[in-house]
Structure formats: C-alpha cells, structure tokens
Design a protein around this motif. Structure first.
Motif, mmCIF file in Angstrom:
data_model
loop_
_atom_site.group_PDB
_atom_site.id
_atom_site.type_symbol
_atom_site.label_atom_id
_atom_site.label_comp_id
_atom_site.label_asym_id
_atom_site.label_seq_id
_atom_site.Cartn_x
_atom_site.Cartn_y
_atom_site.Cartn_z
ATOM 1 N N THR A 136 -7.846 -22.803 -23.515
ATOM 2 C CA THR A 136 -7.059 -22.976 -24.731
ATOM 3 C C THR A 136 -6.656 -24.438 -24.848
ATOM 4 N N ASN A 137 -6.637 -24.950 -26.076
ATOM 5 C CA ASN A 137 -6.157 -26.293 -26.333
ATOM 6 C C ASN A 137 -4.639 -26.260 -26.358
ATOM 7 N N ILE A 138 -4.011 -27.253 -25.743
ATOM 8 C CA ILE A 138 -2.547 -27.267 -25.707
ATOM 9 C C ILE A 138 -1.965 -28.510 -26.348
ATOM 10 N N SER A 139 -2.805 -29.415 -26.837
ATOM 11 C CA SER A 139 -2.250 -30.628 -27.428
ATOM 12 C C SER A 139 -1.926 -30.437 -28.897
ATOM 13 N N PHE B 48 -5.813 -25.669 -20.984
ATOM 14 C CA PHE B 48 -5.577 -24.815 -19.825
ATOM 15 C C PHE B 48 -6.808 -23.932 -19.686
ATOM 16 N N TYR B 49 -7.128 -23.571 -18.461
ATOM 17 C CA TYR B 49 -8.312 -22.778 -18.158
ATOM 18 C C TYR B 49 -7.916 -21.549 -17.341
ATOM 19 N N VAL B 50 -8.741 -20.526 -17.420
ATOM 20 C CA VAL B 50 -8.544 -19.349 -16.582
ATOM 21 C C VAL B 50 -9.882 -18.650 -16.380
ATOM 22 N N HIS B 51 -10.061 -18.107 -15.181
ATOM 23 C CA HIS B 51 -11.134 -17.153 -14.923
ATOM 24 C C HIS B 51 -10.457 -15.794 -15.025
ATOM 25 N N ILE C 211 -0.227 -21.666 -11.335
ATOM 26 C CA ILE C 211 -1.203 -22.594 -11.907
ATOM 27 C C ILE C 211 -1.651 -23.564 -10.822
ATOM 28 N N ARG C 212 -2.963 -23.795 -10.748
ATOM 29 C CA ARG C 212 -3.555 -24.704 -9.774
ATOM 30 C C ARG C 212 -4.046 -25.945 -10.502
ATOM 31 N N ASP C 213 -3.938 -27.075 -9.848
ATOM 32 C CA ASP C 213 -4.407 -28.352 -10.395
ATOM 33 C C ASP C 213 -3.823 -28.641 -11.777
ATOM 34 N N ASN C 214 -2.633 -28.118 -12.018
ATOM 35 C CA ASN C 214 -1.891 -28.365 -13.250
ATOM 36 C C ASN C 214 -2.561 -27.884 -14.523
ATOM 37 N N GLN C 215 -3.665 -27.139 -14.419
ATOM 38 C CA GLN C 215 -4.308 -26.673 -15.648
ATOM 39 C C GLN C 215 -5.134 -25.402 -15.497
ATOM 40 N N SER D 189 -4.508 -13.120 -26.653
ATOM 41 C CA SER D 189 -3.221 -13.104 -27.362
ATOM 42 C C SER D 189 -2.406 -14.362 -27.073
ATOM 43 N N LEU D 190 -2.704 -15.050 -25.972
ATOM 44 C CA LEU D 190 -2.026 -16.306 -25.630
ATOM 45 C C LEU D 190 -2.749 -17.516 -26.219
ATOM 46 N N GLY D 191 -3.833 -17.267 -26.967
ATOM 47 C CA GLY D 191 -4.552 -18.352 -27.624
ATOM 48 C C GLY D 191 -5.775 -18.854 -26.881
ATOM 49 N N PHE D 192 -6.181 -18.166 -25.837
ATOM 50 C CA PHE D 192 -7.377 -18.564 -25.090
ATOM 51 C C PHE D 192 -8.627 -18.050 -25.796
ATOM 52 N N ASN D 193 -9.707 -18.803 -25.657
ATOM 53 C CA ASN D 193 -11.009 -18.421 -26.196
ATOM 54 C C ASN D 193 -12.003 -18.256 -25.057
ATOM 55 N N VAL D 194 -12.898 -17.300 -25.214
ATOM 56 C CA VAL D 194 -13.957 -17.080 -24.221
ATOM 57 C C VAL D 194 -14.951 -18.226 -24.301
#
Length: 156
Positions: free
Chosen positions: A153-156, A117-120, A75-79, A131-136
């Motif tokens: 994905t929201n983590i709060s 949290f974000y991902v490309h 993970i980069r920049d903590n998110q 499946s980990l709860g991320f949305n496009v």
C-alpha cells in the motif's frame, strides 16, 4: 463496544503476545500451510524470539482491553508487516485498522521517508489487508511451506 487502547510492546508481554498469535493462527491460518510452514511460523513466534526482536527494534504495538492483549501488529525493517493478529472475539471492530494507523503515525514521528508498506498476507487475511488499502501484487506463492500473497500500500 468495549474500549481498548493501543500501546507499544514492553518486555514481559512476549508470552501473552505468543498465546494470542498462536491461538488466532491455529484457528484461522494453520490449515493453509504445510506442517513445515507451521513449524517455521511457531518458531518465529516463540516468546523469546519476540522479545529478542523487540530489543533490536521497537516495532510491535498491542491492543489492550481490560488488561488483556486483544490484538497485535509487528513490523520489520520499518515497512514490512510480519504479524497482525486480533483475538477472534474482537475482530471486525477496527482494531487492525487502529494498530496499522498507530504504526503509520509512529513512523511519521520517527521521520522515516517511507512511501509503501508491504506484507506477505496469509490467504485468509487478504480481505483484511484489502480493507486497510493494500493491493495484491503477486498471485499466491508457497515458501518454506507457508502460502502467502504479496501485497503493498502507498502511504505517502
């Protein structure tokens, strides 16, 4: 099912991490990108670059089974998830989910006030992140020869 444990990266693990990531990438993702994109990715995962990034931050977790690395998450920049790879023989066993949960728990201990949290995501990994709860959040894009879908994905 074979047991495994998740531990933080330690200097000296970088060659094994590189080999795992390159092997999984070559089988599942390489065909999605241009040669330029693949060269850029291979440069990012060079063992010395993995080790250097972890000297600046401790944001890489490894799944171990029988003294072998079978999964990893960086993970980069903590998110921003930059790397999430699981050995082909260990996929669909919850390892990616456990790596992600370990990272979340660590950030809670560090008292970061994160809400997302974000991902490309590579095109082939979109179902895993869903499946980990991320949305496009955007359609597929190409940058420097690498195709990806922005997800969060929201983590709060």
């Amino acid at each position: 099912m074979e047991e495994y444990s998740i531990k933080p990266f330690k200097q000296g693990n970088e060659k094994a991490v590189h080999q795992l990531v390159k092997t999984v990438y070559d089988e599942f993702v390489r065909h999605e990108n241009t040669e330029e994109g693949n060269l850029l990715f291979y440069d990012w995962i060079m063992p010395q670059k993995i080790a250097a990034r972890q000297k600046q931050q401790n944001n890489l977790w490894l799944a171990w089974s029988s003294n072998k690395i079978i999964g990893m998450m960086e993970i980069r920049d903590n998110q921003n998830i930059t790397l999430l790879f699981v050995d082909k023989n260990y996929q669909k066993r919850g390892i990616a989910r456990n790596l992600f949960q370990t990272a979340l728990n660590e950030y809670k201990k560090r008292e970061f006030n994160l809400d997302k949290f974000y991902v490309h995501a590579s095109l082939s990994s979109v179902p895993v992140y869903k499946s980990l709860g991320f949305n496009v959040v955007s359609k597929a894009r190409k940058e420097n020869g690498i195709y990806y879908v922005s997800m969060e994905t929201n983590i709060s």
